[in-house]
Design a protein around this motif. Structure first.
Motif: not given
Length: 404
Positions: A173-177, A355-357
């Motif tokens: 899990v990553a809190a990237t927005g 960030t997600v990419a």
């Protein structure tokens, strides 16, 4: 290896938010270089009639029996991924996606809408396809959660904790927005400067607002707040025509249809009145805009609204009078406005799409890239960086055995 990394991004046209998130991710993947992205409206391509009926029902849920939609949403919010309902919901589009996978052999599948047909396709083909879920709301519905998901990208640290409490490994899990277009990374100084003259209230009135109510709201805002009112009607041509007839002679009013570069209006506005879709809320947060939510419909939008209100970043209003008073109070009292802005800034997750990419590329272990600060893009470390690693080669070998 000269073949590009191939990624499918699955979205749906229930509102523009899921598509906008998918488009933002496509832009960010393009910065990586040697990445081929295909956007797929899976339900639209596999079940066009069902898709149109579902979209019609969804649009009508704003004005006809919104409580019924909210009841269904809440009743299914905690459904288990192995339940019959979840399996049925994720079955839509499986044959179409399976054919795409067989024909194009993607390296990964990214979801910005929770129809997780990928899992059933993997089962049928007996191969592993890396699967990533980009959750596009501030509220967690368990339709997004599936044990085959390699990683989740979420809006907030609170949602990260929720997933971990459900047993998801924190490394997954990553809190990237929520991914939004890079044009929305507006500085706080630019927004504050908008208050130098007469305040501007941006009203997003495209969905679910009757013309008479929208006109009354605009008049009330202009009178009570001594403000310029910019009304965005989106693709609702009937609403735009009605407002032009009723308000067109008022110099305080600016009435617009669909606006491609809405970030430019956000940058000169003092606050925003909108429905609480995840993408619009993220854009407002990135733009540093106090958020006012008028009668949010039950379901994910109401839950989004409650979350932001509890954080101090938004105000939910049930009447035009309450809404105009709340806006006027924040415009007249700098301390209240500053408190709201601080809450908004605390929720910011800059550059979410990039960030997600970048993280997905690293998860796939296909290429090693680093940010290029000078031009805001990404660059490869060296020509040897794009070397498929062991797990990827193994995955391709397995798929080759199954997909002739």
């Amino acid at each position: 290896m000269d073949n590009p990394l191939k990624i499918f991004i699955l979205y749906a046209r229930f509102g523009d938010g899921h598509w906008q998130a998918a488009s933002a991710l496509r832009q960010s993947f393009a910065k990586l270089g040697r990445v081929e992205v295909k956007l797929v409206d899976l339900l639209g391509e596999s079940h066009p009639l069902l898709n149109e009926v579902s979209r019609f029902v969804y649009r009508k849920s704003y004005t006809v029996l919104p409580q019924a939609y909210g009841w269904v949403y809440q009743r299914t919010r905690t459904m288990k991924p192995d339940s019959l309902l979840a399996s049925w919901l994720h079955s839509f589009g499986v044959p179409a996606l399976q054919k795409m996978v067989e024909d194009e052999r993607p390296d990964a599948i990214v979801h910005t809408f929770p129809t997780l047909a990928c899992s059933q396709v993997m089962h049928k083909l007996r191969c592993k396809i890396p699967m990533f879920n980009v959750i596009t709301d501030f509220d967690l519905h368990l339709r997004w959660v599936h044990p085959d998901t390699d990683k989740y990208y979420v809006a907030t640290d609170d949602m990260l904790r929720q997933l971990c409490e459900l047993g998801v490994d924190p490394r997954r899990v990553a809190a990237t927005g929520i991914p939004i277009r890079p044009e929305f990374q507006t500085s706080a100084a630019a927004v504050t400067g908008a208050l130098a003259g007469k305040p501007t209230v941006l009203v997003m009135a495209g969905a679910g607002m009757a013309p008479a109510r929208a006109a009354g709201l605009c008049r009330s805002l202009a009178r009570r707040c001594d403000a310029r009112v910019v009304v965005v009607c989106g693709r609702n041509r009937a609403l735009r025509q009605a407002l032009e007839e009723q308000l067109g002679d008022d110099p305080r009013m600016t009435i617009l249809g669909y606006v491609e570069r809405i970030q430019e209006w956000m940058a000169v506005s003092s606050c925003i009145v909108t429905k609480p879709g995840g993408l619009t809320l993220s854009e407002a947060i990135a733009s540093g805009l106090p958020i006012f939510l008028y009668r949010p419909v039950p379901g994910q939008e109401y839950n989004n609204a409650r979350y932001l209100e509890n954080k101090g970043a938004a105000v939910i209003c049930g009447s035009i009078g309450q809404l105009t008073n709340a806006i006027a109070e924040r415009l007249e009292k700098p301390r209240l406005r500053e408190q709201m802005l601080q809450a908004i800034y605390s929720l910011r997750k800059p550059d979410a799409a990039d960030t997600v990419a970048l993280d997905i590329a690293r998860q796939l272990n296909i290429m090693e890239v680093v940010p290029d600060i000078d031009n805001g893009k990404f660059r490869h470390r060296d020509d040897s960086s794009r070397v498929p690693a062991g797990p990827e080669m193994q995955r391709r070998a397995i798929c080759e055995q199954v997909i002739p």
